[in-house]
Motif scaffolding. Structure first.
Motif, PDB file in Angstrom:
ATOM      1  N   ASN A  20      -1.697   4.359  -7.865  1.00 57.54           N
ATOM      2  CA  ASN A  20      -0.151   4.165  -7.880  1.00 57.54           C
ATOM      3  C   ASN A  20       0.431   3.759  -6.650  1.00 57.54           C
ATOM      4  O   ASN A  20       0.013   4.136  -5.672  1.00 57.54           O
ATOM      5  CB  ASN A  20       0.246   5.511  -8.602  1.00 57.54           C
ATOM      6  N   LEU A  21       1.697   3.272  -6.850  1.00 61.80           N
ATOM      7  CA  LEU A  21       2.748   3.132  -5.787  1.00 61.80           C
ATOM      8  C   LEU A  21       3.890   3.760  -5.945  1.00 61.80           C
ATOM      9  O   LEU A  21       5.016   3.121  -5.677  1.00 61.80           O
ATOM     10  CB  LEU A  21       2.886   1.448  -5.465  1.00 61.80           C
ATOM     11  N   ILE A  22       3.608   5.046  -6.450  1.00 68.70           N
ATOM     12  CA  ILE A  22       4.770   5.735  -6.874  1.00 68.70           C
ATOM     13  C   ILE A  22       5.735   5.182  -7.899  1.00 68.70           C
ATOM     14  O   ILE A  22       5.450   4.529  -8.790  1.00 68.70           O
ATOM     15  CB  ILE A  22       5.366   6.503  -5.825  1.00 68.70           C
TER      16      ILE A  22
ATOM     17  N   GLY B 233      -3.001  12.400   0.602  1.00 68.42           N
ATOM     18  CA  GLY B 233      -1.935  11.477  -0.176  1.00 68.42           C
ATOM     19  C   GLY B 233      -2.741  10.743  -1.200  1.00 68.42           C
ATOM     20  O   GLY B 233      -2.104   9.716  -1.753  1.00 68.42           O
TER      21      GLY B 233
ATOM     22  N   MET C 168       5.738   9.615   1.210  1.00 72.52           N
ATOM     23  CA  MET C 168       4.846   8.635   0.893  1.00 72.52           C
ATOM     24  C   MET C 168       5.962   7.544   0.006  1.00 72.52           C
ATOM     25  O   MET C 168       6.453   7.793  -0.976  1.00 72.52           O
ATOM     26  CB  MET C 168       3.822   9.030  -0.120  1.00 72.52           C
TER      27      MET C 168
ATOM     28  N   LEU D 144      -5.013   2.314  -3.787  1.00 74.27           N
ATOM     29  CA  LEU D 144      -3.651   1.573  -3.155  1.00 74.27           C
ATOM     30  C   LEU D 144      -3.415   2.518  -1.731  1.00 74.27           C
ATOM     31  O   LEU D 144      -2.301   2.173  -1.093  1.00 74.27           O
ATOM     32  CB  LEU D 144      -2.582   1.596  -4.105  1.00 74.27           C
ATOM     33  N   ARG D 145      -4.275   3.229  -1.172  1.00 76.96           N
ATOM     34  CA  ARG D 145      -4.096   4.074  -0.265  1.00 76.96           C
ATOM     35  C   ARG D 145      -4.928   3.558   0.863  1.00 76.96           C
ATOM     36  O   ARG D 145      -6.163   3.192   0.636  1.00 76.96           O
ATOM     37  CB  ARG D 145      -4.307   5.716  -0.432  1.00 76.96           C
ATOM     38  N   PRO D 146      -4.720   3.755   2.229  1.00 79.33           N
ATOM     39  CA  PRO D 146      -5.651   3.266   3.103  1.00 79.33           C
ATOM     40  C   PRO D 146      -6.746   4.069   3.112  1.00 79.33           C
ATOM     41  O   PRO D 146      -6.779   5.378   2.923  1.00 79.33           O
ATOM     42  CB  PRO D 146      -5.019   3.668   4.637  1.00 79.33           C
ATOM     43  N   PHE D 147      -7.948   3.741   3.685  1.00 82.63           N
ATOM     44  CA  PHE D 147      -9.391   4.507   3.581  1.00 82.63           C
ATOM     45  C   PHE D 147     -10.051   4.620   2.394  1.00 82.63           C
ATOM     46  O   PHE D 147     -11.182   4.951   2.282  1.00 82.63           O
ATOM     47  CB  PHE D 147      -9.254   5.668   4.590  1.00 82.63           C
TER      48      PHE D 147
ATOM     49  N   ASN E   6      -7.009   7.113  -4.983  1.00 81.56           N
ATOM     50  CA  ASN E   6      -6.008   6.027  -5.122  1.00 81.56           C
ATOM     51  C   ASN E   6      -6.344   4.712  -4.261  1.00 81.56           C
ATOM     52  O   ASN E   6      -6.198   4.808  -3.076  1.00 81.56           O
ATOM     53  CB  ASN E   6      -4.569   6.569  -4.866  1.00 81.56           C
TER      54      ASN E   6
ATOM     55  N   PRO F 135       5.591   2.919  -0.990  1.00 78.82           N
ATOM     56  CA  PRO F 135       4.869   1.642  -0.680  1.00 78.82           C
ATOM     57  C   PRO F 135       5.447   0.989   0.362  1.00 78.82           C
ATOM     58  O   PRO F 135       6.581   0.977   0.521  1.00 78.82           O
ATOM     59  CB  PRO F 135       5.346   0.970  -2.120  1.00 78.82           C
TER      60      PRO F 135
ATOM     61  N   VAL G  30       0.798  -1.248   0.167  1.00 78.43           N
ATOM     62  CA  VAL G  30      -0.023  -0.040   0.059  1.00 78.43           C
ATOM     63  C   VAL G  30       1.024   1.302   0.025  1.00 78.43           C
ATOM     64  O   VAL G  30       2.051   1.070   0.361  1.00 78.43           O
ATOM     65  CB  VAL G  30      -1.080   0.031   1.158  1.00 78.43           C
ATOM     66  N   LEU G  31       0.404   2.449  -0.438  1.00 73.68           N
ATOM     67  CA  LEU G  31       1.144   3.526  -0.581  1.00 73.68           C
ATOM     68  C   LEU G  31       0.657   4.345   0.676  1.00 73.68           C
ATOM     69  O   LEU G  31      -0.507   4.694   1.124  1.00 73.68           O
ATOM     70  CB  LEU G  31       0.669   4.216  -1.625  1.00 73.68           C
TER      71      LEU G  31
END
Lengths: 356, 236
Positions: B168-170, B21, A176, B135-138, B133, A178, A4-5
């Motif tokens: 994305n995960l950057i 974020g 931020m 892939l982000r919490p919440f 996103n 991963p 997760v990011l």
């Protein structure tokens, strides 16, 4: 669970939950406030408690209370807040209670600024509060490493019955990256019934446990301090942690750097290597206990002409580097302290200047 | 023939909101450049009053070079964590350029600033887009995204009109993340009734992805908000 990011501050909060810590007392301060924000939301979801104290001083004693009861507990703050907590940290250390403190450092002294800094190195590793105490101090360089360190910090705090400090700079809290979370820890402090004030009924015991810091008898106090000293010596034997970078070749300069500053140094080292100049690095992952021997060894290599401590402060860790190198090579410092992070180019220039 | 609406066609006052974020600033900067390159006059305002680092202000120089007007708090307060709203912002909304982009801080807390501009927004047509996103919490569930949408709308006193998919995960984003992220925002779009305005793809992944499978436009991202050991990408 996949990656997760997450922002460092959020990841630190989540890591504590996964380490089985369901008690978080804190007071907000930039650049750390997202830990409180995240846990204000998450703690109720997992049956935990987030309590905002009226000040950092109050928080440090709330931590003392919970820790004395044998509860897994942690807090987070940033530089000025840690200064306020330092009195409580001294008491918690004296009383031999396990607790985890996270300092997401900002520039000082005083209110300073809100941008990243590493100017609390001496505060964390040499004291901060009063008395002969030491903290085990971990310094993550990435969000993933912050997660792993937070999860290791709780069992280590319990092993030594001593506070552990996670020393991150503002970037660790704000950036931020991963992350992947290890499985939940299922470690109960095994010896807490021997010392915690968790209730005689709870531990089915007829003897009283007493948590205290006052020893009016000088012989008793000296004996108590000798006992603490033995713990710090055990830490120095068992908890040294560092990472070597580019130490195989004939490096001319050895860099010592920690936290996100070490990542700037890595880029500088890679760029210098591409230009034909070899530079090595030792990155302390724990800054107390400090990897004196590893640095001494790396500095002793024939090709090494100088050692450079790179820090986001006016030269604090450099004192420990000097104590490691023991005069074998000249030791220099480079850094900035205002919130500006030195760039890879600036580190490269400094290395080239040393050799010119 | 390619029937995919390949181009982003946003103009007027566009407000970018989302949870912490979610990528509001990175997407705002790239969107500004993308529209500018299509010949549209762009102004962008940094309304992030809650985030201390990684804000639009970090990219001011590169945007200014491209002729994009960046509205920031006064210089002496740029590095403060104070809720300062430049009076220039109200002015830029009253006299909007062809595209006026407002990059707002995270969550309902960050969006509260919009309510203070309520009078200025009256009689203006405003597009408010929620970035997601997964892939982000919440915001890894549709319910989570809808909850944040509700909280933001209440705080902003404005309604969300569309969705931006920003899975994305950057540096570690994979083509699979883009595909599953696209499917996620498609579902969100279906359940919320909000159109999917566009999705983002890191420019370096464009060649590894079949863009024709997306029914929405794609904004390539050249990452600008980087840590000090990395270099911002050149705008492609």
């Amino acid at each position: 669970m996949g990656k997760v990011l997450m922002k460092g501050n959020e990841a630190i909060g989540e890591a504590a939950i996964r380490a089985g810590c369901l008690n978080y007392f804190a007071y907000p301060i930039t650049p750390q406030s997202e830990v409180a924000e995240y846990l204000a939301r998450r703690m109720p979801e997992v049956g935990g408690v987030f309590l905002q104290g009226e000040s950092e001083v109050a928080v440090s004693y709330m931590i003392f209370g919970a820790a004395a009861c044998g509860e897994r507990i942690f807090t987070t703050s940033s530089s000025p807040g840690i200064s306020l907590m330092s009195e409580g940290i001294s008491y918690i250390s004296g009383a031999q209670c396990p607790a985890v403190f996270v300092n997401i450092m900002r520039g000082g002294p005083g209110l300073g600024g809100i941008l990243p800094s590493q100017a609390d190195y001496l505060q964390s590793t040499k004291g901060g509060g009063h008395g002969d105490y030491k903290l085990l101090v971990m310094a993550p360089a990435s969000v993933q490493e912050a997660v792993e360190m937070v999860m290791r910090a709780f069992p280590l705090a319990e092993k030594y019955r001593n506070p552990v400090m996670i020393l991150g700079d503002g970037l660790i809290g704000q950036m931020m990256e991963p992350v992947e979370f290890p499985d939940h820890l299922k470690v109960e402090p095994s010896n807490k019934n021997e010392w915690a004030t968790n209730g005689m009924d709870t531990r089915k015991s007829k003897t009283r446990n007493l948590v205290k810091t006052m020893y009016l008898n000088p012989e008793e106090l000296n004996a108590h301090n000798l006992k603490l000293k033995a713990k710090y010596e055990q830490m120095a034997r068992e908890e040294i942690l560092y990472e070597n970078y580019n130490l195989d070749g004939k490096y001319k300069v050895l860099i010592v750097s920690y936290g996100t500053m070490s990542r700037v140094c890595r880029t500088a080292i890679d760029n210098l290597k591409a230009n034909g100049l070899e530079v090595g690095m030792v990155r302390p992952q724990h800054v107390f206990p400090f990897p004196h021997q590893a640095i001494n060894q790396a500095a002793s290599k024939k090709s090494c002409q100088a050692v450079l401590s790179v820090e986001m402060c006016m030269g604090q860790m450099v004192e420990d580097v000097e104590r490691s190198v023991l005069g074998k090579r000249p030791v220099h410092w480079y850094g900035k302290c205002g919130g500006e992070v030195p760039t890879p180019e600036e580190v490269m220039e400094e290395v080239e200047r040393l050799l010119s | 023939m390619d029937e995919r609406p390949v181009e982003i066609n946003l103009s007027g006052i566009v407000i970018i909101v989302g949870n912490y974020g979610s990528g509001k600033t990175e997407v705002s900067i790239n969107l500004a450049v993308h529209r500018k390159r299509h010949g549209i006059d762009v102004r962008i305002a940094d309304l992030d009053l809650v985030n201390p680092y990684f804000r639009t202000r970090e990219a001011k120089d590169s945007l200014s070079k491209l002729g994009i007007d960046v509205v920031l708090p006064p210089q002496e307060y740029l590095q403060a964590d104070l809720p300062i709203l430049s009076p220039l912002v109200a002015g830029m909304i009253r006299r909007p350029s062809e595209l006026t982009l407002l990059d707002v801080g995270g969550n309902d807390v960050g969006a509260t600033v919009l309510a203070t501009l309520e009078d200025v927004f009256q009689d203006k047509s405003v597009t408010m887009l929620q970035i997601v996103n997964p892939l982000r919490p919440f915001t890894d569930t549709v319910e989570g995204c809808l909850r944040i949408r509700g909280e933001i709308e209440k705080a902003a006193k404005l309604a969300v009109n569309g969705i931006i998919g920003n899975a994305n995960l950057i540096d570690e984003t994979s083509p699979d993340d883009i595909s599953s992220g696209y499917e996620f925002v498609q579902t969100l779009s279906g359940e919320s009734g909000l159109p999917l305005e566009f999705i983002t793809v890191p420019r370096e992944l464009l060649s590894a992805i079949d863009l024709n499978r997306f029914e929405c436009p794609v904004l390539p991202i050249d990452r600008q908000l980087v840590p000090p050991w990395q270099k911002a990408k050149e705008f492609g």
